[in-house]
Design a protein around this motif. Sequence first.
Motif, PDB file in Angstrom:
ATOM      1  N   ALA A   4      11.563  -7.977   9.434  1.00 41.25           N
ATOM      2  CA  ALA A   4      12.527  -6.956   9.860  1.00 41.25           C
ATOM      3  C   ALA A   4      11.784  -5.735  10.393  1.00 41.25           C
ATOM      4  O   ALA A   4      10.650  -5.450   9.996  1.00 41.25           O
ATOM      5  N   ALA A   5      12.431  -5.000  11.282  1.00 37.99           N
ATOM      6  CA  ALA A   5      11.819  -3.784  11.814  1.00 37.99           C
ATOM      7  C   ALA A   5      11.760  -2.694  10.752  1.00 37.99           C
ATOM      8  O   ALA A   5      10.825  -1.888  10.735  1.00 37.99           O
ATOM      9  N   ALA A   6      12.761  -2.641   9.874  1.00 39.22           N
ATOM     10  CA  ALA A   6      12.815  -1.658   8.787  1.00 39.22           C
ATOM     11  C   ALA A   6      13.713  -2.214   7.692  1.00 39.22           C
ATOM     12  O   ALA A   6      14.627  -2.999   7.966  1.00 39.22           O
ATOM     13  N   VAL A   7      13.445  -1.815   6.455  1.00 41.91           N
ATOM     14  CA  VAL A   7      14.240  -2.263   5.317  1.00 41.91           C
ATOM     15  C   VAL A   7      14.580  -1.051   4.457  1.00 41.91           C
ATOM     16  O   VAL A   7      13.699  -0.265   4.092  1.00 41.91           O
ATOM     17  N   THR A   8      15.875  -0.905   4.151  1.00 40.01           N
ATOM     18  CA  THR A   8      16.326   0.141   3.234  1.00 40.01           C
ATOM     19  C   THR A   8      17.088  -0.526   2.094  1.00 40.01           C
ATOM     20  O   THR A   8      18.076  -1.230   2.339  1.00 40.01           O
ATOM     21  N   VAL A   9      16.618  -0.340   0.875  1.00 39.14           N
ATOM     22  CA  VAL A   9      17.316  -0.856  -0.302  1.00 39.14           C
ATOM     23  C   VAL A   9      18.413   0.134  -0.671  1.00 39.14           C
ATOM     24  O   VAL A   9      18.163   1.329  -0.816  1.00 39.14           O
ATOM     25  N   VAL A  10      19.649  -0.364  -0.803  1.00 40.59           N
ATOM     26  CA  VAL A  10      20.817   0.485  -1.060  1.00 40.59           C
ATOM     27  C   VAL A  10      21.479   0.037  -2.362  1.00 40.59           C
ATOM     28  O   VAL A  10      21.682  -1.167  -2.579  1.00 40.59           O
ATOM     29  N   ALA A  11      21.812   1.002  -3.211  1.00 39.82           N
ATOM     30  CA  ALA A  11      22.468   0.659  -4.470  1.00 39.82           C
ATOM     31  C   ALA A  11      23.281   1.839  -4.976  1.00 39.82           C
ATOM     32  O   ALA A  11      23.073   2.989  -4.568  1.00 39.82           O
ATOM     33  N   ASP A  12      24.203   1.530  -5.898  1.00 38.78           N
ATOM     34  CA  ASP A  12      25.066   2.552  -6.475  1.00 38.78           C
ATOM     35  C   ASP A  12      24.366   3.223  -7.660  1.00 38.78           C
ATOM     36  O   ASP A  12      23.187   2.999  -7.921  1.00 38.78           O
ATOM     37  N   ARG A  13      25.116   4.008  -8.427  1.00 36.33           N
ATOM     38  CA  ARG A  13      24.537   4.892  -9.437  1.00 36.33           C
ATOM     39  C   ARG A  13      23.772   4.179 -10.539  1.00 36.33           C
ATOM     40  O   ARG A  13      22.856   4.755 -11.135  1.00 36.33           O
ATOM     41  N   GLU A  14      24.124   2.924 -10.831  1.00 35.86           N
ATOM     42  CA  GLU A  14      23.442   2.222 -11.914  1.00 35.86           C
ATOM     43  C   GLU A  14      21.962   2.018 -11.609  1.00 35.86           C
ATOM     44  O   GLU A  14      21.150   1.826 -12.517  1.00 35.86           O
ATOM     45  N   ALA A  15      21.595   2.056 -10.340  1.00 36.81           N
ATOM     46  CA  ALA A  15      20.203   1.864  -9.939  1.00 36.81           C
ATOM     47  C   ALA A  15      19.424   3.170  -9.847  1.00 36.81           C
ATOM     48  O   ALA A  15      18.298   3.187  -9.353  1.00 36.81           O
ATOM     49  N   ASP A  16      20.006   4.266 -10.329  1.00 37.02           N
ATOM     50  CA  ASP A  16      19.312   5.555 -10.297  1.00 37.02           C
ATOM     51  C   ASP A  16      18.235   5.558 -11.375  1.00 37.02           C
ATOM     52  O   ASP A  16      18.403   6.103 -12.466  1.00 37.02           O
TER      53      ASP A  16
ATOM     54  N   ILE B 168      19.914   5.555  -2.916  1.00 35.98           N
ATOM     55  CA  ILE B 168      20.660   5.311  -4.143  1.00 35.98           C
ATOM     56  C   ILE B 168      21.571   6.492  -4.438  1.00 35.98           C
ATOM     57  O   ILE B 168      21.166   7.657  -4.298  1.00 35.98           O
ATOM     58  N   ARG B 169      22.770   6.207  -4.857  1.00 33.26           N
ATOM     59  CA  ARG B 169      23.684   7.270  -5.278  1.00 33.26           C
ATOM     60  C   ARG B 169      23.222   7.828  -6.621  1.00 33.26           C
ATOM     61  O   ARG B 169      23.026   7.081  -7.589  1.00 33.26           O
ATOM     62  N   ALA B 170      23.036   9.132  -6.682  1.00 31.31           N
ATOM     63  CA  ALA B 170      22.505   9.755  -7.888  1.00 31.31           C
ATOM     64  C   ALA B 170      23.508   9.684  -9.031  1.00 31.31           C
ATOM     65  O   ALA B 170      24.697   9.930  -8.855  1.00 31.31           O
ATOM     66  N   SER B 171      22.990   9.373 -10.218  1.00 35.26           N
ATOM     67  CA  SER B 171      23.796   9.354 -11.432  1.00 35.26           C
ATOM     68  C   SER B 171      23.386  10.461 -12.388  1.00 35.26           C
ATOM     69  O   SER B 171      24.231  11.059 -13.053  1.00 35.26           O
ATOM     70  N   HIS B 172      22.086  10.733 -12.459  1.00 32.67           N
ATOM     71  CA  HIS B 172      21.553  11.661 -13.447  1.00 32.67           C
ATOM     72  C   HIS B 172      21.233  13.018 -12.810  1.00 32.67           C
ATOM     73  O   HIS B 172      20.618  13.080 -11.748  1.00 32.67           O
ATOM     74  N   ASP B 173      21.628  14.074 -13.476  1.00 30.49           N
ATOM     75  CA  ASP B 173      21.251  15.419 -13.050  1.00 30.49           C
ATOM     76  C   ASP B 173      19.840  15.678 -13.567  1.00 30.49           C
ATOM     77  O   ASP B 173      19.635  16.337 -14.587  1.00 30.49           O
ATOM     78  N   ARG B 174      18.871  15.167 -12.846  1.00 25.37           N
ATOM     79  CA  ARG B 174      17.481  15.116 -13.314  1.00 25.37           C
ATOM     80  C   ARG B 174      16.817  16.491 -13.321  1.00 25.37           C
ATOM     81  O   ARG B 174      17.193  17.391 -12.565  1.00 25.37           O
ATOM     82  N   ASN B 175      15.802  16.595 -14.182  1.00 27.63           N
ATOM     83  CA  ASN B 175      14.926  17.754 -14.133  1.00 27.63           C
ATOM     84  C   ASN B 175      14.006  17.627 -12.930  1.00 27.63           C
ATOM     85  O   ASN B 175      13.511  16.541 -12.625  1.00 27.63           O
TER      86      ASN B 175
ATOM     87  N   TRP C 130      29.622  12.162  -2.802  1.00 29.72           N
ATOM     88  CA  TRP C 130      28.412  11.371  -2.990  1.00 29.72           C
ATOM     89  C   TRP C 130      27.198  12.285  -3.024  1.00 29.72           C
ATOM     90  O   TRP C 130      27.046  13.163  -2.174  1.00 29.72           O
ATOM     91  N   ARG C 131      26.352  12.098  -4.004  1.00 30.02           N
ATOM     92  CA  ARG C 131      25.015  12.671  -4.006  1.00 30.02           C
ATOM     93  C   ARG C 131      24.048  11.508  -3.818  1.00 30.02           C
ATOM     94  O   ARG C 131      23.979  10.617  -4.676  1.00 30.02           O
ATOM     95  N   LEU C 132      23.331  11.508  -2.731  1.00 28.24           N
ATOM     96  CA  LEU C 132      22.507  10.374  -2.343  1.00 28.24           C
ATOM     97  C   LEU C 132      21.039  10.760  -2.350  1.00 28.24           C
ATOM     98  O   LEU C 132      20.635  11.728  -1.690  1.00 28.24           O
TER      99      LEU C 132
END
Length: 268
Positions: free
Chosen positions: A96-108, A124-131, A214-216
Amino acid sequence: MEKARKDTCGRVDGLHILAIEDTTTFRDDGLGNSILGHATIAVEAEQGALLGALDMQLLEHTGGRKKPSRNRPLREKESYRWIEGMQTAATALSTAAAVTVVADREADIFEMFACRPEEVEVLIRASHDRNLADDTGKLFASLDGKPQQEHIVELPARPGHKKRTARIGVRFGGVTLKHPKDRPLEPGVPDSQSVHLVEAREIDPPDGVKPAHWRLLTTHRIETFEQARWITQLYRRRWVVEQVFRAIKTRGFDIENVSMEAMPFKKL
């Protein structure tokens, strides 16, 4: 699965491919015993065409008290399936010319960004309000005060929601995530990781409708509003995997009623 993956990989040459990961439940007896499927599919980024399957893991939950996951190595956690799906995509989609892995919040998961193969990007859609690193604050507040630009999008119909036109405000900025403190730093894993955060929030939604928001988090470099809107468009392609699950479950092939006794499972 190997034949399906080979067929899919024959369709990806020279394209930007979204390797979309998601998990669905095939069986659940309500007593803590269930069978889940974790799929990775290939979708063409520009038009959203489904090109085929890349991977499917069958996971079996059994009843009883689960071993606490805190301080366990990531490889021993159920969430490691997201890492495996990303690694499979990186290997399988080499043409492929480029690959982007996409997932919902569980993959944060911090390692989805910090330990990604160099030939793939992650969204990935953010789930955690990280430090954030260097005690610079929290992730969700990092865009406070950033300029916003609006655009119009068509939100598709979903269970309980009609199709509608929405006005979306977009903000973005670079952040540096800090390694989570609830588990040890493993060899080869950095203690921080720079990514970009894109926030898309619906403005003035209809009465009684929860606004789209969405926070991505992405490893793609985002420097303009055009690029930020492009990221939101890529994330919206994730809906394809939901349609796939609907097709193979009760609205299609009725896989819930297929015998799975001889299938290989990963015990969880």
